[in-house]
Motif scaffolding. Structure first.
Motif, PDB file in Angstrom:
ATOM      1  N   GLY A  19       2.493   5.888   7.819  1.00 11.98           N
ATOM      2  CA  GLY A  19       1.926   4.583   7.486  1.00 11.98           C
ATOM      3  C   GLY A  19       0.849   4.169   8.471  1.00 11.98           C
ATOM      4  O   GLY A  19      -0.160   3.554   8.093  1.00 11.98           O
ATOM      5  N   LEU A  20       1.063   4.560   9.724  1.00  9.09           N
ATOM      6  CA  LEU A  20       0.102   4.245  10.787  1.00  9.09           C
ATOM      7  C   LEU A  20      -1.289   4.760  10.446  1.00  9.09           C
ATOM      8  O   LEU A  20      -2.294   4.102  10.676  1.00  9.09           O
ATOM      9  CB  LEU A  20       0.638   4.882  12.048  1.00  9.09           C
ATOM     10  CG  LEU A  20       0.009   4.807  13.427  1.00  9.09           C
ATOM     11  CD1 LEU A  20       1.114   5.114  14.408  1.00  9.09           C
ATOM     12  CD2 LEU A  20      -1.109   5.780  13.602  1.00  9.09           C
ATOM     13  N   CYS A  68       6.726   4.933   1.836  1.00  7.89           N
ATOM     14  CA  CYS A  68       7.066   3.639   2.441  1.00  7.89           C
ATOM     15  C   CYS A  68       7.785   2.757   1.428  1.00  7.89           C
ATOM     16  O   CYS A  68       8.730   2.039   1.770  1.00  7.89           O
ATOM     17  CB  CYS A  68       5.811   2.923   2.935  1.00  7.89           C
ATOM     18  SG  CYS A  68       5.105   3.639   4.418  1.00  7.89           S
ATOM     19  N   GLY A  69       7.345   2.827   0.161  1.00  9.92           N
ATOM     20  CA  GLY A  69       7.991   2.032  -0.888  1.00  9.92           C
ATOM     21  C   GLY A  69       9.461   2.388  -1.014  1.00  9.92           C
ATOM     22  O   GLY A  69      10.332   1.513  -1.075  1.00  9.92           O
ATOM     23  N   CYS A  83      13.081  -0.197   0.344  1.00 13.67           N
ATOM     24  CA  CYS A  83      14.265  -0.719  -0.343  1.00 13.67           C
ATOM     25  C   CYS A  83      15.454  -0.773   0.609  1.00 13.67           C
ATOM     26  O   CYS A  83      16.202  -1.753   0.646  1.00 13.67           O
ATOM     27  CB  CYS A  83      14.620   0.161  -1.528  1.00 13.67           C
ATOM     28  SG  CYS A  83      13.355   0.152  -2.792  1.00 13.67           S
ATOM     29  N   TYR A  84      15.628   0.306   1.381  1.00 13.36           N
ATOM     30  CA  TYR A  84      16.756   0.351   2.310  1.00 13.36           C
ATOM     31  C   TYR A  84      16.559  -0.638   3.463  1.00 13.36           C
ATOM     32  O   TYR A  84      17.514  -1.263   3.926  1.00 13.36           O
ATOM     33  CB  TYR A  84      16.943   1.780   2.840  1.00 13.36           C
ATOM     34  CG  TYR A  84      17.254   2.760   1.735  1.00 13.36           C
ATOM     35  CD1 TYR A  84      18.540   2.860   1.218  1.00 13.36           C
ATOM     36  CD2 TYR A  84      16.256   3.547   1.174  1.00 13.36           C
ATOM     37  CE1 TYR A  84      18.830   3.742   0.192  1.00 13.36           C
ATOM     38  CE2 TYR A  84      16.540   4.437   0.145  1.00 13.36           C
ATOM     39  CZ  TYR A  84      17.820   4.524  -0.335  1.00 13.36           C
ATOM     40  OH  TYR A  84      18.100   5.384  -1.360  1.00 13.36           O
ATOM     41  N   MET A  85      15.308  -0.779   3.919  1.00  9.96           N
ATOM     42  CA  MET A  85      15.025  -1.727   5.002  1.00  9.96           C
ATOM     43  C   MET A  85      15.411  -3.143   4.580  1.00  9.96           C
ATOM     44  O   MET A  85      16.060  -3.889   5.310  1.00  9.96           O
ATOM     45  CB  MET A  85      13.533  -1.711   5.358  1.00  9.96           C
ATOM     46  CG  MET A  85      13.023  -0.422   5.940  1.00  9.96           C
ATOM     47  SD  MET A  85      13.835  -0.021   7.477  1.00  9.96           S
ATOM     48  CE  MET A  85      14.714   1.436   6.990  1.00  9.96           C
ATOM     49  N   VAL A  86      14.975  -3.501   3.354  1.00  7.90           N
ATOM     50  CA  VAL A  86      15.232  -4.855   2.857  1.00  7.90           C
ATOM     51  C   VAL A  86      16.719  -5.088   2.661  1.00  7.90           C
ATOM     52  O   VAL A  86      17.271  -6.119   3.076  1.00  7.90           O
ATOM     53  CB  VAL A  86      14.465  -5.088   1.527  1.00  7.90           C
ATOM     54  CG1 VAL A  86      14.930  -6.363   0.852  1.00  7.90           C
ATOM     55  CG2 VAL A  86      12.971  -5.134   1.795  1.00  7.90           C
ATOM     56  N   LEU A 121       6.467  -1.141   4.958  1.00  4.06           N
ATOM     57  CA  LEU A 121       7.877  -0.771   5.048  1.00  4.06           C
ATOM     58  C   LEU A 121       8.827  -1.864   4.564  1.00  4.06           C
ATOM     59  O   LEU A 121      10.036  -1.649   4.515  1.00  4.06           O
ATOM     60  CB  LEU A 121       8.237  -0.400   6.491  1.00  4.06           C
ATOM     61  CG  LEU A 121       7.723   0.954   6.953  1.00  4.06           C
ATOM     62  CD1 LEU A 121       7.881   1.105   8.444  1.00  4.06           C
ATOM     63  CD2 LEU A 121       8.456   2.064   6.219  1.00  4.06           C
ATOM     64  N   ILE A 122       8.307  -3.056   4.265  1.00  5.28           N
ATOM     65  CA  ILE A 122       9.227  -4.071   3.720  1.00  5.28           C
ATOM     66  C   ILE A 122       8.715  -4.765   2.456  1.00  5.28           C
ATOM     67  O   ILE A 122       9.500  -5.062   1.561  1.00  5.28           O
ATOM     68  CB  ILE A 122       9.642  -5.137   4.763  1.00  5.28           C
ATOM     69  CG1 ILE A 122       8.433  -5.765   5.422  1.00  5.28           C
ATOM     70  CG2 ILE A 122      10.591  -4.585   5.775  1.00  5.28           C
ATOM     71  CD1 ILE A 122       8.796  -6.809   6.450  1.00  5.28           C
TER      72      ILE A 122
END
Lengths: 283, 247
Positions: free
Chosen positions: A192-193, A29-30, A34-37, A205-206
């Motif tokens: 993650g769930l 998730c980490g 990065c890409y999500m942000v 995720l963020i």
């Protein structure tokens, strides 16, 4: 004394599994965060993590891997969002809000039909302490797949987030990377769930990516930091949960939020204090 | 032999129900610099985007070196320098990283840079006088330095054709002169350059041809014959004509 404090949780098999699983989830998730942000996809992350619910339940009922069900519904929700947005005058954030709550509601309805086999609270809030071996294998496999793809195509994903126009002008298929990233997001949402539950997945995720973004101006360092923060929060969260006897998922996310809060104030260059300090020096 | 580098044939582009470009036709010769001149909203960026295939024309077609644009891009024939506002300048990458992105199309699928890639990036950085700033995060660049970084990325790409969208907007005179020098150097080496600009005063100093545009192409040809007060008056409208008469 301290040593004992540190090793005590490892004497319980359920704690060992919980810590290892949440570290794996924290790492993947980490990296993705990065890409999500950077892409500005926080809302999209929230949407997909909720929209996978019906897929997870159907997969459970049909005895298929949960990741498969999540993948189908995660990508399905994205395609639905894209279709409605391109065909109507409704703005993207509205469409996202409608589609993901719709999928989530479908999930709740399905869940009430198969209540005997799945516990709603486990899905909503995570059940890392009582996770089955099958779930662990699935999570590890989907995490390894996701991390491998992210690392091998790291530069393409970076370029896709930074300047998709340039990517297209040198013949890179940006649609491919768009949907690849969204597919990885769906896969990771399931991982993650299981650690923190469907409601808090979006934090995994963020938040690490956002914290890392405050700490550095280099992408490779940001990626490393975000993964480290994700893993560290997983470990600390599990310890806190063990000793205070409180919800594990909540603890992991709280630790991440706390770290983000610290970065907001104390980050060396982009923190509030540093900005005040440099503003004074400039005078 | 005169060959056509960019052929635009009868291209119409509309955004929703607004026509941005109507039946544009051009044939830009290899080894020349062509200026693209028009008001804001006249369709300059739209024409460049249509050439790059970023917007799909309602009718007409574009050929680059005789190829459809997608095929030309896969062969790294075109370098595109966008307006600086089009990317997020808070992105955590350095100037060097950005220029290296110009080489991605030439690398294998893992995008591992070779010695040649490093050398070409260094050369491109030196050519735009950004060598000393190569390790700087792009968030710390000034407006002129951003344009230079983008130009360096295009140079590193080693394309045949260069499309530049408003490279002189909001830059200082040193950077403008530097960009013009690089464009002249490119022409010398046989490259084709299409550049959109507001800066009418510099057109005559470096352009061979000029395209005057206002929703459709009003005039196109050699600078001496096309870049006349009458044509500019038609391009920029009444206000500009009166200003010129007064002068």
């Amino acid at each position: 004394m301290f040593w004992q404090w540190l090793t005590a949780p490892w004497q319980y098999e359920f704690m060992v599994r919980a810590i290892l699983l949440s570290v794996v989830v924290g790492l993947v998730c980490g990296a993705l965060s990065c890409y999500m942000v950077l892409r500005g996809w926080a809302l999209m992350g929230d949407a997909i993590s909720h929209a996978v619910l019906p897929g997870v339940i159907l997969a459970h009922v049909l005895n298929l891997p949960l990741a498969l069900g999540a993948f189908v519904f995660g990508v399905g929700s994205v395609l639905t969002i894209g279709f409605v947005e391109s065909q109507t005058r409704i703005k993207e954030d509205t469409v996202i809000g409608i589609v993901f709550t719709g999928f989530f509601a479908l999930g709740l309805v399905l869940l009430s039909k198969v209540k005997s086999t799945i516990d709603l609270t486990h899905i909503l809030f995570g059940n890392v302490l009582g996770i089955s071996n099958t779930d662990i294998y699935q999570t590890v496999i989907s995490s390894v797949v996701t991390l491998t793809i992210l690392f091998l195509r790291q530069r393409d994903f970076l370029l896709f987030c930074f300047d998709p126009t340039h990517a297209r002008s040198i013949g890179i298929n940006t649609n491919l990377f768009h949907y690849l990233l969204l597919s990885l997001l769906s896969l990771t949402a399931v991982a993650g769930l299981q650690a923190v539950g469907i409601i808090l997945v979006v934090a995994m995720l963020i938040t690490p990516g956002a914290t890392a973004y405050l700490l550095t101006d280099r992408f490779d360092r940001m990626l490393g930091l975000a993964m480290g923060l994700g893993a560290a929060a997983a470990i600390v969260g599990n310890y806190v949960s063990f000793y205070l006897d409180v919800a594990t998922g909540g603890c992991i996310v709280l630790v991440q939020t706390l770290l983000f809060g610290l970065a907001v104030f104390f980050a060396p260059k982009h923190g509030i204090l540093a900005r005040k300090f440099w503003a004074k020096i400039d005078l | 032999m005169v060959t056509t580098s960019i052929a635009v044939e009868n291209v119409t582009v509309a955004y929703h129900d607004r026509v941005a470009l109507y039946r544009a036709s051009l044939a830009i010769r290899s080894g020349t610099i062509c200026g693209l001149v028009g008001m804001n909203g006249a369709g300059k960026s739209t024409l460049l985007k249509a050439i790059m295939g970023f917007v799909r024309p309602l009718e007409g077609r574009v050929l680059v070196q005789g190829l459809p644009v997608g095929a030309a891009q896969k062969r790294n024939l075109i370098a595109y320098v966008p307006q600086a506002e089009e990317v997020d300048w808070q992105f955590p990458v350095t100037v060097f990283d950005v220029v290296m992105m110009g080489r991605y199309g030439r690398m294998n699928w893992l995008r591992l840079p070779s010695k040649v890639d490093y050398t070409l990036v260094q050369t491109a950085l030196t050519e735009v006088e950004m060598g000393k700033l190569q390790d700087r995060p792009i968030a710390e660049l000034s407006g002129g330095q951003r344009k230079r970084a983008f130009l360096a990325r295009a140079l590193a790409q080693q394309a045949q054709i260069f499309l530049l969208d408003e490279p002189f907007a909001a830059v200082d005179i040193t950077t403008e002169k530097l960009i013009i020098d690089r464009l002249l150097q490119l022409r010398q080496a046989g490259h084709t350059v299409l550049v959109s600009t507001h800066d009418l005063s510099s057109i005559k100093t470096f352009c061979d041809q000029v395209v005057l545009i206002n929703r459709s192409i009003l005039a196109y040809g050699d600078v001496e014959t096309v870049f006349t007060p009458e044509n500019l008056c038609r391009t920029f409208g009444n206000h500009f004509c009166q200003y010129q008469e007064g002068k």
